[in-house]
Every structure is written in C-alpha cells, then in structure tokens.
Design a protein around this motif. Structure first.
Motif, PDB file in Angstrom:
ATOM      1  N   GLU A  80      -4.569   7.742  -1.682  1.00 56.40           N
ATOM      2  CA  GLU A  80      -4.928   6.506  -1.423  1.00 56.40           C
ATOM      3  C   GLU A  80      -5.598   5.888  -2.712  1.00 56.40           C
ATOM      4  OE1 GLU A  80      -4.274   4.842   1.345  1.00 56.40           O
ATOM      5  OE2 GLU A  80      -4.230   6.880   2.930  1.00 56.40           O
ATOM      6  N   SER A  81      -5.952   6.642  -3.692  1.00 60.54           N
ATOM      7  CA  SER A  81      -6.426   6.404  -4.984  1.00 60.54           C
ATOM      8  C   SER A  81      -5.284   5.793  -5.822  1.00 60.54           C
ATOM      9  CB  SER A  81      -7.216   7.416  -5.692  1.00 60.54           C
ATOM     10  OG  SER A  81      -6.572   8.270  -5.986  1.00 60.54           O
ATOM     11  N   GLN A  94      -9.295  18.470  -3.935  1.00 58.88           N
ATOM     12  CA  GLN A  94      -8.986  16.952  -3.755  1.00 58.88           C
ATOM     13  C   GLN A  94      -9.650  15.882  -4.760  1.00 58.88           C
ATOM     14  OE1 GLN A  94      -9.351  16.217   0.515  1.00 58.88           O
ATOM     15  NE2 GLN A  94      -7.230  16.710   0.791  1.00 58.88           N
ATOM     16  N   GLN A 118       0.824  -1.125   0.037  1.00 60.63           N
ATOM     17  CA  GLN A 118       0.065  -0.072   0.082  1.00 60.63           C
ATOM     18  C   GLN A 118       0.809   1.107   0.034  1.00 60.63           C
ATOM     19  OE1 GLN A 118      -3.364   0.405   0.025  1.00 60.63           O
ATOM     20  NE2 GLN A 118      -3.782  -1.791  -0.124  1.00 60.63           N
ATOM     21  N   LYS A 149      -5.625  12.068   1.905  1.00 65.87           N
ATOM     22  CA  LYS A 149      -6.640  11.295   1.252  1.00 65.87           C
ATOM     23  C   LYS A 149      -6.636  10.949  -0.149  1.00 65.87           C
ATOM     24  CE  LYS A 149     -10.104  13.099   4.751  1.00 65.87           C
ATOM     25  NZ  LYS A 149     -11.220  14.010   4.964  1.00 65.87           N
ATOM     26  N   PRO A 150      -6.546  11.879  -1.164  1.00 68.46           N
ATOM     27  CA  PRO A 150      -6.450  11.667  -2.424  1.00 68.46           C
ATOM     28  C   PRO A 150      -5.305  10.482  -2.833  1.00 68.46           C
ATOM     29  CG  PRO A 150      -6.382  14.171  -2.182  1.00 68.46           C
ATOM     30  CD  PRO A 150      -6.192  13.462  -0.656  1.00 68.46           C
ATOM     31  N   GLN A 204      -7.536  13.395  -6.722  1.00 59.60           N
ATOM     32  CA  GLN A 204      -7.841  11.847  -6.738  1.00 59.60           C
ATOM     33  C   GLN A 204      -7.881  11.387  -8.022  1.00 59.60           C
ATOM     34  OE1 GLN A 204     -11.625  10.856  -4.972  1.00 59.60           O
ATOM     35  NE2 GLN A 204     -10.559   9.373  -3.511  1.00 59.60           N
ATOM     36  N   GLU A 205      -8.333  12.143  -8.809  1.00 61.54           N
ATOM     37  CA  GLU A 205      -8.824  11.538 -10.145  1.00 61.54           C
ATOM     38  C   GLU A 205      -7.658  11.311 -11.129  1.00 61.54           C
ATOM     39  OE1 GLU A 205     -10.785  13.477 -14.321  1.00 61.54           O
ATOM     40  OE2 GLU A 205     -11.595  14.063 -12.464  1.00 61.54           O
ATOM     41  N   SER A 228      -5.712   8.198  -9.630  1.00 54.71           N
ATOM     42  CA  SER A 228      -6.546   6.954  -9.487  1.00 54.71           C
ATOM     43  C   SER A 228      -5.838   6.133 -10.457  1.00 54.71           C
ATOM     44  CB  SER A 228      -7.811   7.127  -9.980  1.00 54.71           C
ATOM     45  OG  SER A 228      -8.463   6.027  -9.999  1.00 54.71           O
ATOM     46  N   GLY A 229      -5.225   4.904  -9.856  1.00 61.53           N
ATOM     47  CA  GLY A 229      -4.798   3.657 -10.654  1.00 61.53           C
ATOM     48  C   GLY A 229      -3.420   3.781 -11.094  1.00 61.53           C
TER      49      GLY A 229
END
Length: 534
Positions: free
Chosen positions: A299-300, A264, A193, A296-297, A268-269, A272-273
């Motif tokens: 984590e994506s 955020q 992670q 927070k962001p 995050q977008e 992502s991935g």
C-alpha cells in the motif's frame, strides 16, 4: 493401484462415515442390535484414514504398502455394500408398514434385491467377516509403521520447480494478443490505487510464460520504478514470500530474520513512493486474511503500482483481484503445431520429415492447445525420427510417460491433489465421459446425486443446490470449461479427461475403451458398477 486412489479412498471413507451416522440407518442398526459393531467400524476407519497420506507416499516404493492399500480398498467397497443392503432393508420395512396398496412395490423391491432370505443372519455373518478383515488391516498398518497425519495439509517438496522471470521470446508462440492486452492494462493504470490483475487458466496453458513476456517487455520496464518476481506455489508462507520479494528488489538476503514486523517494515520502506510491478506466479491461496496480511507493505507504493497474479483457480482470482481476470485460452492449432515441431524437429513444419506428419498432426490434436503438452511431447521425440516411436507417444497415456521425461502429468495432477476429497470422487466419475463430450450442469449434478457423491450438510441445504456448488467449485478450478459451441454446455479439456481416467482407473471402467479393438481385457473386480451411458 494409482497413487491418487488413496485420495479417492479417503473421499470414499467420507461416504462410509456419512452412512454410518445416517439417522435412517441408525434406526435399523439398533433394531438388529448391530449398532455397537458398526460404531466400532467408524472408530477403526478413522484410525486407518489417518495414515492414508503417509501410505500414499510410501506405496510408490514399497510393494507391501501398495498391497495393503489395495486390500483396504476392497474392504471399504464390501463395507459400503453391506450398508447399502441395510438401507434397502430399511426401505422395504418402511414400505411394508404403509398401506396394502404398496404391496406391488414391496414385491418388486424384494424380487430385485433377493430379500426372501434371513436378512439378520446373513448381515451378521457379513459383519463378522468385515470385522476379521478390518483387524487384519489394522495389524498390518502397525507392522508397516505408517505415520498418522495429525491435521492440516502435508507439504513436503514443491510439486514443480520454482519459476523465474527469464524467458526466450523466440521460442514462444501464439500469445502476442494476450501479451498486448496485459501490457495495455499495466500502462493505462494511470493514477489508480494498487491494482491486481489475475491471469487464470488450466495447468499447462502458459500462464507463467505470458507473465514472463509481460515482465520483460521494454515499455513495461521503463514504466515502473521497481519490478519483482516471486514464485508462490502451494505454500503461502507470508514470511517466506516477504523475504523473497525483498530479495527480488534489493538482492539482499534476510535468512536470519523471521520477524514479520521487521520484514514488512523493511519492504514498506523500499516500496514507499515507488511505482512497482510485482509478479506473483502460481498462487493457490484462497484465504483472504492471508492475502490482506501479505499486501500491507504494498500500500506504500506510488499510484499506478500493479500486481500480476497467475493461478489455475478463479477462487484465488476472486480473493485477490481488483480488475477482471484475464482468462487464458488454449493455443491455436497453428501455434501448437509450431511449438511441437520446434521441440521435436527444430523446424516450423514437416517438410523435411513428411513420413512423420500424420502422427505429428494427431499428437498436436491430442495436446488440445496446451503449450506444455506440445513442448513435452515434442521434446520426447527430439532424437527419434522413426514413425513407430511417434505412434507409441501418440497412443501413450500421460501417466505412462516417465515423470523424469514429462512434466505434463505432475502439473495437471497437482490441480487434482489440491481439491477436497468430496470433489475428487465427483471429478473421477467424469472419466466415464468420452473426450469432448458436452454435458449440462444439472445432468452431471443429478448423476453425482444418484451415485451418493453429494452429502447432506448440517445446514440442510437442498441436495441439488449442494451438487451445483460442487460443480462450480470444479469449474472455477479449471477442471471444466464452457463449450465453445454452446455456453449452456460444458466440457473437460482432453488432458483433464486423461487425469480423470487416471484418478478412476481402479474405480471405474469405460467399456468403449475396448470396443472396436482386437484386444480382450478382463474387467477388474475392483471396478464398481454404474448405469451411466454416454
């Protein structure tokens, strides 16, 4: 008076407030009907203390403010002496009330402090003198138009220029091993992670340079889908940092958007991935809540994403890390020498300037493995090939070098500025230690206690335990470090010792500074007496 003296003065005010509210002293204050006078002292001192931050900034360019601060310092010392006399008288009376067998002790104390006088009359006279001087200082405070600090840390401009990811690898020395260790951690994260790897060390050791080398590594660049570099510095503003991370990834500005939810969501977008590497350089924030909000962001991101944090404070590392911190050590002497000669002579040694080698070697020794110090002092001598100029730099104090020519002092001073006031006076006291002096934790804590630097708390924690907390707060902030010869002992880096001397130069005096020299120096009346011998 040095600009840090106000920080020391602010901490000294804390000590005065503590004594003014002490239950033992309040008893004798009431007995002698001076409690109302001393209550006024506390109120007035609180008002004066509120403008110290503004005075700190202005006294560098305003001689009247500088003089006012010097006068205030003298007043604080004299007020403290009066409170100590009350404490001694309270002890004398307590002993006098006990069994006659203590009469020898009573006589000894009385002889030492000269209590064969009319104590009350003398104290009232001294209190009246302090009252008069205090009113004068309050009036001058108004005339100087000093602004009050209404609470919170005042952050004006950044104390150092923001860093970038750019680095000239041909001009970096002695960090190959550190780089390999960090790169290995990044590339072997596998399916873990989100990981956070802190790089921790004293100011000027090259944490940012090491992070830059890692960031630019070819293997690292191929391994991650996205990379971002952000200089955090003192102001841990979540909105600002989110914007800067977004810009580092997308090169799109978000100046008009101050909505954290929107920012955020966009970050995050973008993450992502994706397997990303984020460098957060020069972090000071220890607030876990702030950190969890910022991350927070992140984590994506895809498994194996990594964050590298550089900081001077192991407390920051404890707040943010998911892996053990990488503790950055001093450069080897050989690497330090190469840094210095590169910047001073555009060479790798002294073969072309043998007459400068003796001074150059001593300057490098003075740097104590700090690449910043070696670079700056080398740069100061870049156009100077006269050995008198080199001797001058060797013998100069770091605070005597003009700040426009040297970043060493401002970098190290920043660490001092960020510690609480009760730690400032404890650290300044360490200026009494000679350079490279090895000390025990308990030894230093007991000395702080003897000086009255360790204050009781509402929880009534034992004083020695509280002093040990002070010690470890300074240790984790890189003010102290473990001795390489004995892990049970501690030392101050040579440059941190100079910062301590600067912090205490109007408060403490080390007699050995004059021993063996031809110059006679008059000891300032501002210095306070201490029984410490090293």
């Amino acid at each position: 008076m040095s600009i840090v003296a106000e920080a020391a003065l602010s901490s000294f005010f804390d000590l005065l407030f503590y004594k003014l509210s002490s239950s033992d002293l309040l008893k004798i204050f009431r007995q002698e009907n001076v409690d109302a006078d001393l209550k006024k002292w506390a109120i007035t001192l609180w008002k004066i203390r509120a403008v110290l931050a503004d005075a700190e900034e202005k006294q560098m360019t305003d001689e009247f403010v500088k003089s006012w601060l010097a006068e205030l310092q003298e007043l604080a010392y004299d007020a403290d002496d009066i409170l100590d006399e009350f404490a001694t008288e309270a002890l004398r009376r307590e002993l006098n009330a006990e069994e006659p067998s203590t009469s020898t002790v009573i006589r000894f104390i009385s002889d030492c402090v000269g209590l064969d006088r009319d104590f009350v009359t003398l104290m009232r006279s001294k209190i009246e003198d302090i009252d008069t001087r205090m009113q004068k200082i309050v009036k001058e405070k108004k005339d100087l138009e000093l602004r009050e600090n209404t609470g919170g840390r005042i952050i004006t401009t950044r104390s150092r220029p923001p860093s970038t990811s750019l680095v000239n690898e041909s001009r970096t020395y002695g960090r190959d091993k550190d780089k390999k260790e960090i790169v290995k951690l990044l590339l072997e994260s596998g399916d873990a992670q989100l990981s956070v790897i802190p790089i921790v060390g004293m100011g000027g050791l090259g944490k940012t340079t090491l992070a830059q080398l890692v960031y630019k590594d070819d293997e690292v660049s191929r391994y991650f889908d996205l990379k971002a570099w952000v200089c955090v510095s003192e102001d841990f503003d979540i909105v600002r940092l989110t914007k800067e991370i977004l810009y580092s990834i997308t090169l799109e500005t978000c100046h008009d958007n101050n909505n954290l939810e929107s920012l955020q969501g966009k970050l995050q977008e973008k993450l992502s991935g994706k397997k990303f590497l984020l460098i957060l350089d020069d972090v000071w924030n220890e607030n876990y809540e702030f950190w969890t909000e910022l991350r927070k962001p992140f984590e994506s991101g895809a498994l194996g994403s990594q964050i590298v944090v550089t900081t001077r404070n192991d407390g920051v590392s404890s707040t943010m890390r998911t892996t053990p911190a990488h503790k950055l050590r001093e450069l080897s002497r050989d690497a330090s020498l190469r840094v210095f000669t590169h910047h001073a002579l555009e060479a790798t040694d002294f073969s072309e300037y043998p007459e400068l080698e003796e001074f150059g070697q001593k300057i490098v020794d003075r740097c104590k493995g700090s690449p910043l110090a070696a670079k700056v002092l080398g740069g100061l001598l870049r156009t100077k090939h006269d050995h008198y100029e080199w001797e001058h730099v060797l013998n100069s104090k770091i605070w005597d070098i003009p700040q426009e020519k040297s970043s060493i002092f401002s970098v190290l001073k920043l660490s001092y500025n960020f510690i609480p006031s009760h730690l400032k006076r404890c650290f300044a006291y360490c200026s009494l230690f000679p350079k490279d002096y090895e000390f025990e934790e308990k030894e230093l804590v007991l000395l702080w206690m003897a000086e009255g630097f360790v204050q009781e708390t509402k929880g009534r924690k034992p004083m020695e335990d509280l002093g040990c907390e002070y010690f470890h707060d300074l240790l984790k902030r890189s003010f102290f470090q473990q001795s390489s010869s004995d892990p049970s002992l501690f030392v101050m880096h040579g440059l941190m010792n100079e910062v301590a001397q600067w912090a205490a130069r109007d408060l403490c005096y080390r007699l050995e500074d004059q021993l063996g020299g031809s110059k006679q120096s008059e000891i300032s009346t501002k210095k306070r007496k201490t029984g410490r011998r090293c």
